[in-house]
Design an enzyme around this catalytic site. Structure first.
Site, PDB file in Angstrom:
ATOM      1  N   GLU A 166       0.834  -1.211   0.000  1.00  0.00           N
ATOM      2  CA  GLU A 166       0.000   0.000   0.000  1.00  0.00           C
ATOM      3  C   GLU A 166       0.869   1.262   0.000  1.00  0.00           C
ATOM      4  OE1 GLU A 166      -2.752  -0.284  -1.010  1.00  0.00           O
ATOM      5  OE2 GLU A 166      -4.325  -0.767   0.408  1.00  0.00           O
ATOM      6  N   THR A 188      -5.519   8.040  -5.150  1.00  0.00           N
ATOM      7  CA  THR A 188      -5.656   8.014  -3.686  1.00  0.00           C
ATOM      8  C   THR A 188      -4.800   9.115  -3.060  1.00  0.00           C
ATOM      9  OG1 THR A 188      -6.133   5.668  -3.675  1.00  0.00           O
ATOM     10  CG2 THR A 188      -5.337   6.579  -1.620  1.00  0.00           C
TER      11      THR A 188
HETATM   12  N1  HSE Z   1      -8.750   4.746   3.593  1.00  0.00           N
HETATM   13  C1  HSE Z   1      -8.111   5.020   2.341  1.00  0.00           C
HETATM   14  C2  HSE Z   1      -8.526   6.394   1.879  1.00  0.00           C
HETATM   15  C3  HSE Z   1      -8.507   3.985   1.348  1.00  0.00           C
HETATM   16  O1  HSE Z   1      -9.720   6.674   1.897  1.00  0.00           O
HETATM   17  O2  HSE Z   1      -7.666   7.178   1.479  1.00  0.00           O
HETATM   18  C4  HSE Z   1      -7.851   4.169   0.009  1.00  0.00           C
HETATM   19  O3  HSE Z   1      -8.189   3.092  -0.819  1.00  0.00           O
END
Ligand code: HSE
Length: 307
Positions: free
Chosen positions: A129, A181
């Site tokens: 990640e 993201t």
């Molecule tokens: N929790 C993370 C975000 C998930 O919302 O940035 C990203 O896939």
């Protein structure tokens, strides 16, 4: 000891609206297919059979970085070849990177017959990640590995909780636009007002209680986000209309899947899930943005071994 393993690694929905970075669930579909085999050549080779042009140098590859973290803890590891067929589109908000990272470490743990704990596997997968988004978050990885609905009570030290949940039918629309993201995290405010925090933790507690009690109405009421959604939804054309029309069609509630652009809705039954899909299709057909929809279910097992 086997020398080859093939698995299905599922898509996931992170955040579940109010639980930014702490809640997530696994889906029956879509999923990636990954094959890991022991080979004579030492080291790690990665092959992608999809068309996403992802890096194949292990350090730069999400699955590769996670595997290298695991292999650091294995004495005399053999040479490995990982073949990945991605069916979860990267950047969809459906946990594509987590499926790669979690799938790789789960496959390796089984193939090498190593007794890693779930916490170990989550820690290894978070290295993947980090490659994908620059941040080690576990809210996609954990449901991918364990299935069902999961809570990350704490990330340091890692404390993960699998929650009971009722049968849920899930509708997803993935408008074909790109939301990174890293960008979707960058735009968030760094501070939260106390009154907003109070709303948020009421909803998180309500959602967890709703899942544990199998109380659909409580789940629906708690799918509210006072902090993240108002900022991120601006990046997703049609978001408000999808939400409004889906709830009018009977969805319990929903919102942005992970960091978007996919939008998900939880439903009590398959008929409602299909009616919600029609509403989602209607919104994006009207706006003129290409889209893909899924009508799927909560996946209670997580990663599955195919052979
Ligand atoms: N929790 C993370 C975000 C998930 O919302 O940035 C990203 O896939």
């Amino acid at each position: 000891m086997r020398n080859i393993i093939q698995i299905k690694s599922p898509a996931t929905i992170a955040n579940l609206v109010c639980g930014f970075d702490i809640l997530g669930l696994a889906l029956e579909e879509p999923y990636d297919i990954m094959t890991l085999e022991v080979v004579e050549k030492p080291g790690l080779e990665i092959i992608h059979t999809d068309n996403y042009q992802l890096p194949t140098i292990p350090e730069d590859n999400v699955a590769g970085a996670a595997l290298l973290a695991l292999l650091d803890d294995v004495k005399n590891a053999p040479g490995l070849k990982l073949t990945v067929e991605k069916r979860i589109k990267p950047g969809s908000g459906l946990g594509s990177s987590a499926a790669s990272a979690a799938g790789a470490v789960m496959a390796a743990s089984k193939l090498l017959d190593h007794d890693f704990s779930n916490e170990d596997l989550v820690k290894f997968a978070m290295f993947g990640e980090k490659v994908a988004s620059g941040v080690k978050h576990a809210d996609n990885i954990t449901p991918c590995l364990l299935g069902g609905v999961t809570l990350i009570r704490s990330i340091m030290p890692l404390d993960i909780v699998k929650l009971d949940a009722p049968d849920l039918h899930i509708t997803i629309v993935h408008p074909q636009i790109e939301v990174k993201t890293s960008d979707a995290r960058q735009i968030l405010k760094k501070e939260v007002q106390l009154k907003m925090a109070i709303k948020q933790w009421g909803n998180i507690a309500g959602l967890v209680a709703g899942f544990m009690k199998g109380d659909h109405a409580l789940i629906g009421r708690s799918l509210e986000d006072a902090i993240i959604e108002p900022v991120r939804s601006i990046l997703i054309p049609g978001f408000d209309e999808v939400k409004f029309r889906s709830k009018s069609a009977g969805a319990l509630g929903g919102g942005i899947s992970g960091s978007g652009p996919s939008i998900f809705m939880l439903n009590k039954d398959i008929e409602t899930a299909k009616a919600v899909e029609q509403e989602m299709k209607g919104v994006y057909t009207k706006i003129g943005i290409d889209f893909k929809t899924y009508v799927t279910k909560l996946n209670t097992e997580g990663i599955k071994i195919i052979e």
